[in-house]
Design a protein around this motif. Structure first.
Motif: not given
Length: 211
Positions: A6-11, A14-19, A66-69, A162-171
């Motif tokens: 995994v490259d640093s830009n993925v980390l 937050k949306t990318q590394y959470d998924w 990070f070290r956990l995952n 406030a309503e959280p952003k939809k998962l699809s919109d966040a992605l």
């Protein structure tokens, strides 16, 4: 099992590394995750630029996460000339090659040059998540459900109106538009299933009423 570097830009997303981390937990027999200490350092620097006013405890929390995952975080590769377009990514290539990664996950695919000269396959997070969906759609549905529950609980704990952003919109906003569409379809499917179950329960209760 596929070994994914995994490259640093993925980390840095937050949306990318959470998924990524949640899918890995669901599919720990499908793929493993590795990276390097240098990559983590880069990810921390990017994060600090985005959040200059936050305290050091936030970095410590990210480091722990990070070290956990990750299955493996290395600092032992050897330096060598790398067939990459961006010389600053030489350490990423060398570490991925040293760890025998089969896939390099990065948002900057073009920086690594000709894919035919590399010992690993290049994937963007969007492409990788779509590949997972094709092979394990049920796992994507499970993670989507967990994400919805997490954000609902967070809203309750913070008392935010406030309503959280939809998962699809966040992605989609995080650079994963194709996978966002799959997640949207998953949510529609789960919503339909829930509605059908509720309707079935109503019919069952009605059938049990005796006049």
């Amino acid at each position: 099992m596929h070994h994914v570097f995994v490259d640093s830009n993925v980390l840095g997303s937050k949306t990318q590394y959470d998924w990524l981390f949640l899918l890995r937990r669901e599919l720990h027999m499908m793929f493993s995750l590795c990276t390097s200490d240098d990559v983590l350092d880069e990810a921390h620097r990017v994060w600090r630029k985005k959040h200059p006013g936050l305290g050091g405890d936030m970095r410590a929390q990210r480091e722990q996460l990070f070290r956990l995952n990750f299955n493996e975080i290395s600092s032992e590769w050897e330096g060598a000339p790398a067939p990459v377009v961006d010389i600053d990514d030489s350490h990423v290539h060398n570490a991925a090659a040293y760890l025998n990664a089969e896939i390099l996950l990065t948002n900057n695919v073009k920086d690594f040059g000709d894919p035919d000269t590399l010992p690993y396959d290049l994937y963007t997070p969007d492409e990788f998540f779509c590949l997972i969906y094709q092979n394990a759609p049920d796992a994507v549905r499970v993670v989507a459900s967990k994400q919805i529950a997490y954000w609902a609980k967070r809203k309750q704990l913070t008392g935010s109106g406030a309503e959280p952003k939809k998962l699809s919109d966040a992605l989609s906003d995080a650079g994963c538009p194709e996978f966002a569409q799959h997640v949207k379809e998953c949510l529609q499917f789960m919503s339909g299933m829930k509605a059908a179950e509720e309707q079935s329960e109503v019919k069952t209760r009605a059938a049990g009423v005796r006049l």
